[in-house]
Scaffold this motif. Structure first.
Motif, short mmCIF file in Angstrom:
data_model
loop_
_atom_site.label_atom_id
_atom_site.label_comp_id
_atom_site.label_asym_id
_atom_site.label_seq_id
_atom_site.Cartn_x
_atom_site.Cartn_y
_atom_site.Cartn_z
N PHE A 84 0.84 -1.24 0.00
CA PHE A 84 -0.04 0.02 0.00
C PHE A 84 0.94 1.22 -0.17
CE2 PHE A 84 -2.56 3.48 2.10
CZ PHE A 84 -3.52 3.29 1.25
N LEU A 85 1.99 1.38 0.69
CA LEU A 85 2.88 2.36 0.73
C LEU A 85 3.41 2.68 -0.47
CD1 LEU A 85 5.08 1.47 4.03
CD2 LEU A 85 3.62 3.53 3.70
N TYR A 86 3.65 1.78 -1.45
CA TYR A 86 4.19 2.20 -2.57
C TYR A 86 3.38 2.16 -3.72
CZ TYR A 86 8.94 1.94 -0.57
OH TYR A 86 9.95 2.08 0.19
N GLN A 87 2.12 1.74 -3.51
CA GLN A 87 1.13 1.85 -4.72
C GLN A 87 -0.02 2.67 -4.47
OE1 GLN A 87 1.55 -2.09 -7.42
NE2 GLN A 87 1.49 -2.61 -5.22
N GLY A 88 -0.64 2.53 -3.20
CA GLY A 88 -1.84 3.53 -2.86
C GLY A 88 -2.93 2.42 -3.09
N THR A 89 -2.72 1.12 -3.23
CA THR A 89 -3.72 0.22 -3.28
C THR A 89 -3.18 -1.13 -2.78
OG1 THR A 89 -5.50 -0.75 -4.72
CG2 THR A 89 -3.35 -0.39 -5.61
N VAL A 90 -3.90 -2.16 -2.46
CA VAL A 90 -3.26 -3.34 -1.93
C VAL A 90 -4.46 -4.63 -2.25
CG1 VAL A 90 -4.25 -3.01 0.35
CG2 VAL A 90 -2.40 -4.74 0.04
N ASP A 91 -4.13 -5.45 -2.82
CA ASP A 91 -4.95 -6.68 -3.08
C ASP A 91 -5.34 -7.23 -1.79
OD1 ASP A 91 -6.28 -8.73 -4.21
OD2 ASP A 91 -4.63 -9.69 -4.91
N LEU A 92 -6.52 -7.32 -1.35
CA LEU A 92 -6.79 -7.90 0.05
C LEU A 92 -7.76 -9.15 0.09
CD1 LEU A 92 -7.51 -4.79 2.58
CD2 LEU A 92 -5.72 -6.60 2.65
N ARG A 93 -7.54 -9.90 0.95
CA ARG A 93 -8.69 -11.20 1.01
C ARG A 93 -9.29 -10.72 2.41
NH1 ARG A 93 -4.17 -14.21 0.16
NH2 ARG A 93 -4.34 -15.12 2.25
N LEU A 94 -10.44 -11.34 2.60
CA LEU A 94 -11.44 -11.30 3.71
C LEU A 94 -10.67 -11.39 5.17
CD1 LEU A 94 -14.13 -9.99 4.72
CD2 LEU A 94 -14.91 -12.39 4.51
N GLU A 95 -10.15 -12.64 4.92
CA GLU A 95 -9.36 -13.16 6.18
C GLU A 95 -8.32 -12.33 6.73
OE1 GLU A 95 -8.19 -15.72 2.78
OE2 GLU A 95 -9.79 -14.67 3.44
N GLN A 96 -7.73 -11.41 5.77
CA GLN A 96 -6.67 -10.58 5.99
C GLN A 96 -6.92 -9.31 6.52
OE1 GLN A 96 -5.06 -10.36 1.74
NE2 GLN A 96 -3.29 -12.00 2.27
N ALA A 97 -8.15 -8.76 6.26
CA ALA A 97 -8.25 -7.33 6.46
C ALA A 97 -8.26 -6.99 7.74
CB ALA A 97 -9.90 -7.16 6.03
N ALA A 98 -8.76 -7.51 8.80
CA ALA A 98 -8.71 -7.32 10.17
C ALA A 98 -7.25 -7.21 10.77
CB ALA A 98 -9.52 -8.30 10.97
N ASN A 99 -6.54 -8.06 10.30
CA ASN A 99 -5.03 -8.14 10.79
C ASN A 99 -4.18 -6.74 10.30
OD1 ASN A 99 -2.08 -9.52 10.91
ND2 ASN A 99 -3.40 -9.65 12.92
N VAL A 100 -4.52 -6.47 8.82
CA VAL A 100 -3.93 -5.31 8.14
C VAL A 100 -4.66 -4.09 8.97
CG1 VAL A 100 -3.82 -3.92 6.30
CG2 VAL A 100 -3.72 -6.59 6.03
N VAL A 101 -5.57 -3.94 9.31
CA VAL A 101 -6.34 -2.85 10.04
C VAL A 101 -5.71 -2.75 11.51
CG1 VAL A 101 -8.21 -2.04 11.29
CG2 VAL A 101 -8.53 -2.91 9.22
N LYS A 102 -5.10 -3.71 12.12
CA LYS A 102 -4.51 -3.79 13.40
C LYS A 102 -3.00 -2.98 13.20
CE LYS A 102 -3.25 -6.55 17.24
NZ LYS A 102 -3.28 -8.21 18.10
N LEU A 103 -2.37 -3.50 12.11
CA LEU A 103 -1.24 -3.14 11.79
C LEU A 103 -1.27 -1.52 11.40
CD1 LEU A 103 1.78 -3.33 11.39
CD2 LEU A 103 1.33 -3.97 8.89
N ALA A 104 -2.36 -1.19 10.58
CA ALA A 104 -2.42 0.37 10.42
C ALA A 104 -2.66 1.26 11.50
CB ALA A 104 -3.53 0.47 9.12
N GLU A 105 -3.48 0.74 12.34
CA GLU A 105 -3.62 1.40 13.82
C GLU A 105 -2.25 1.47 14.54
OE1 GLU A 105 -6.67 -0.74 15.50
OE2 GLU A 105 -8.39 0.49 14.82
N MET A 106 -1.46 0.56 14.58
CA MET A 106 -0.26 0.29 15.20
C MET A 106 0.69 1.46 14.62
SD MET A 106 2.06 -3.01 16.11
CE MET A 106 0.65 -3.94 16.90
N TRP A 107 0.68 1.61 13.36
CA TRP A 107 1.67 2.39 12.83
C TRP A 107 1.00 3.60 12.22
CZ3 TRP A 107 4.75 -1.17 8.43
CH2 TRP A 107 5.41 -2.18 9.24
N GLN A 108 -0.15 3.76 12.57
CA GLN A 108 -0.84 5.11 12.49
C GLN A 108 -0.94 5.68 11.20
OE1 GLN A 108 0.97 8.49 15.04
NE2 GLN A 108 1.47 6.87 16.79
N MET A 109 -1.03 4.43 9.99
CA MET A 109 -1.50 4.75 8.94
C MET A 109 -2.84 4.79 8.51
SD MET A 109 1.47 2.09 7.45
CE MET A 109 0.85 2.04 5.71
N ASP A 110 -3.46 6.18 8.67
CA ASP A 110 -4.78 6.33 8.42
C ASP A 110 -5.35 5.95 7.17
OD1 ASP A 110 -4.99 7.27 11.25
OD2 ASP A 110 -4.91 9.35 10.72
#
Length: 539
Positions: A84-110
C-alpha cells in the motif's frame, strides 16, 4: 486551479508513485531497515515519513535501523502494508483485512486503515459474504449500523440477514428509534416483496425502549399495515402506559443493547454560546450529539450517581456562582441546584466517597484558593480548608481518597506547584513540583501513577510528566505527537486518550506499557477547556 492543472498534478503524483514502486521492487536507494521479530524490511524514509506521524517522530537523518514491536501482526500483513505504501492500493482477502487494520492502527497509517474499512464495507454488505456468518463481518456491521443503514447493499440484504442484525444485543446505536428507522428504510425499499416479512422483523425492535411519542408519530403508519403489526404496537403502548399490567402482556424485550463504553465531552469555552454535550464511541470512533444546555462556559464538572454536575463558569460578562445544575444521564433532565458560595470559573471539581469538592478558579478580578464542598442530599454548600496557592486553569485528580491538584496560573505566573488534599483530615500538603510550569492541561490516573499532559506555559506544550504518589517523584515520559491544550483526557483500558481543542484536532492515545502515542481520530468541533468522562450508560 483549473481541471487541466488538477489532472497534471494527479498524473505527476502517479508517476512519482510508480517510480518509487520501481525503486522498491528493484531494491534501489534504500536508506532504512525496519527490524520486526527476526526479519528485516528495507525501505525508504521518505515514504514512511509521508505515510505516518509515528515514523515522523521516530526517523531522523542518521538512523539506519528501526526496531518495531508488531506483536499479533502476521508477516503477510506487513507485506500488504508495504504494498500500500508504494502503490496506494493493495490486494486484500477478507481473512486478511482485520489484521491489516490492526497494523495500520499500530503504525498510525490512517489512509491504509480507511482503505481496509472501505474494502470491508463493500464486502460485508454483499449478501453472499454475509450469509457465511463471518465474525469479522458481523463486528463491522454491528459497530457501523448508523453508517450502513443508508447503504444500497444494506437495503438489498435478505430478510434473514436483516433479522440477524437487528436482533443482536451488540448492535451499536444511540437509541432504539434508530433501529426502527433502519428497518423502515429496508422495508420501503421493496415494499411489495417485503411487507410479508415486516411483522417478524418488527419483533426485533425493542419498542419498550422507544418513547410513546415516537410510537405514535413514527411507528403507527408502518405497524397498521397488518393486524399483527397493529397488535405489536398496541402491546408496546400498553407496556408504557399501564405498567401494572405488564405481566399480562406478551413478553416484550426491554433489555438495553450492549453499549460499548463512550466518552462524554462536556462544556468548554464556546464564546458565550450554549454548550452542547457530545458522546464519542470508543469502538466505532464516531460522534453523536447527546444534549444541549443553556449553561455557559468554563464550568467544572463531575459525574456522580448517574448525574452530571456542573458548577459555575462565566457568561461572557461575569463569573457565576448561580449556575449550578445537574443532568440525569438517563433521562437528560436538567435540575437547578443551590448556588455556590463564591463565583468561580476555570475551577476543578472532584468526588471522594460521595463528597463533591470544587477547588480554586477565577472570580471576576481575583484568583481563588478557596474550596467548597457540596452536599447533594441537603443541596447546600460549605467552605472547607483552602489550598496553599491561588490557582485557576489547573488540573486535579482523585487518588486513594485524596485530591491532587497540579499547576495552573495565579495571575501573573504559570505554576508547577503541586498539593494534595486529605479529605478526612481537611488538610492540604505541598508536594514535589512538576518540572514544567503548565496551565490548561490534563491530569489522568493510570494504575498507581498520575500523568500530567500538555497544556500551556506561554507556549503550547507537548511534554508529559508521570508522578509517583508513593515516592513523591516525577519522571518525564514520551512527549505528545501534537501539543495538547485543555483538561480533556480519560483513562480507558489502561491507556490515556486526549481530546484536543481545535476543530478537527487530533484524538491522541498513549499506551504506558510501551511509552507510545498514536493518533486515533479527530474532534468534530472547536472548543477549549472542556471535560471528558468515560461512561457506561445506554446513551
Amino acid at each position: 486551479m483549473n481541471d487541466s492543472d488538477r489532472q497534471t498534478q494527479m498524473l505527476h503524483g502517479f508517476n512519482h508513485m510508480q517510480c518509487m514502486h520501481m525503486l522498491f521492487t528493484q531494491g534501489m536507494y534504500y536508506d532504512i531497515e525496519l527490524i520486526i521479530r527476526d526479519k528485516r524490511y528495507k525501505t525508504h524514509k521518505s515514504i514512511l515519513h509521508a505515510a505516518s506521524p509515528l515514523f515522523r517522530t521516530k526517523l531522523n537523518q542518521n538512523i539506519r535501523e528501526l526496531v518495531l514491536d508488531c506483536t499479533g501482526i502476521r508477516d503477510e500483513s506487513i507485506t500488504k502494508a508495504f504494498e500500500f505504501l508504494y502503490q496506494g492500493t493493495v490486494d486484500l482477502r477478507l481473512e486478511q483485512a482485520a489484521n491489516v487494520v490492526k497494523l495500520a492502527e499500530m503504525w498510525q497509517m490512517d489512509e491504509l486503515k480507511k482503505y481496509c474499512y472501505s474494502y470491508l464495507e463493500t464486502v460485508c454488505l454483499d449478501n453472499r459474504q454475509v450469509t457465511q456468518k463471518n465474525e469479522e463481518i458481523d463486528d463491522y456491521l454491528l459497530n457501523n449500523f448508523l453508517k450502513i443503514r443508508n447503504h444500497e447493499r444494506f437495503l438489498k440484504m435478505s430478510a434473514d440477514n436483516v433479522k440477524r442484525l437487528l436482533s443482536s444485543d451488540n448492535l451499536q446505536v444511540s437509541s432504539e428509534e434508530q433501529v426502527f428507522e433502519g428497518l423502515s428504510q429496508w422495508v420501503k425499499y421493496d415494499w411489495t416483496n417485503r411487507k410479508n416479512d415486516l411483522y417478524s422483523l418488527m419483533k426485533c425492535i425493542r419498542f419498550s425502549l422507544c418513547s410513546v411519542s415516537f410510537l405514535l408519530e413514527e411507528v403507527t403508519s408502518l405497524c397498521c399495515e397488518s393486524v399483527e403489526g397493529s397488535q405489536l404496537l398496541f402491546d408496546a403502548l400498553k407496556w408504557h402506559q399501564m405498567p401494572q399490567k405488564r405481566s399480562t402482556l406478551p413478553v416484550m424485550n426491554s433489555k438495553f443493547r450492549m453499549k460499548k463504553k463512550q466518552v462524554l465531552i462536556v462544556g468548554g469555552d464556546s464564546f458565550g454560546m450554549s454548550v452542547t454535550i457530545d458522546a464519542y464511541n470508543l469502538t466505532t470512533n464516531s460522534w453523536t450529539h447527546f444534549v444541549e444546555t443553556d449553561i455557559k462556559n468554563s464550568f467544572s464538572t463531575v459525574i456522580f450517581k448517574n448525574n452530571l454536575f456542573m458548577f459555575g463558569g462565566w457568561n461572557s460578562e461575569e463569573d457565576l456562582n448561580t449556575k449550578v445544575c445537574s443532568i440525569d444521564l438517563l433521562t437528560k433532565d436538567l435540575k437547578q441546584l443551590a448556588p455556590m458560595i463564591e463565583k468561580r470559573s476555570y475551577s476543578t471539581a472532584a468526588v471522594v466517597n460521595g463528597r463533591i469538592f470544587v477547588m480554586g478558579g477565577y472570580s471576576d478580578i481575583k484568583e481563588l484558593k478557596t474550596v467548597e464542598e457540596y452536599d447533594y442530599v441537603k443541596n447546600s454548600w460549605k467552605n472547607v480548608a483552602s489550598m496553599k496557592s491561588k490557582r485557576f486553569c489547573h488540573a486535579s485528580v482523585v487518588y486513594k481518597e485524596d485530591i491532587y491538584v497540579f499547576g495552573g496560573c495565579n495571575g501573573p505566573d504559570f505554576l508547577n506547584s503541586v498539593e494534595v488534599f486529605n479529605t478526612k483530615k481537611n488538610q492540604w500538603k505541598i508536594l514535589s513540583p512538576m518540572k514544567w510550569k503548565r496551565s490548561s492541561f490534563a491530569a489522568v490516573v493510570v494504575d498507581d501513577y498520575i500523568y500530567c499532559i500538555g497544556g500551556s506555559s506561554r507556549l503550547a506544550l507537548k511534554s508529559v510528566e508521570r508522578y509517583d504518589p508513593g515516592r513523591d517523584t516525577w519522571t518525564e515520559v514520551r512527549a505528545l505527537p501534537v501539543n495538547h491544550f485543555g483538561r480533556s483526557a480519560i483513562c480507558h483500558n489502561r491507556k490515556i486518550i486526549c481530546f484536543n481543542n481545535e476543530n478537527s484536532g487530533p484524538i491522541q492515545e498513549y499506551d504506558p506499557a510501551n511509552d507510545q502515542w498514536r493518533i486515533i481520530g479527530k474532534i468534530p468541533n472547536s472548543r477549549y477547556y472542556y471535560d471528558a468522562f468515560v461512561v457506561d450508560l445506554n446513551l
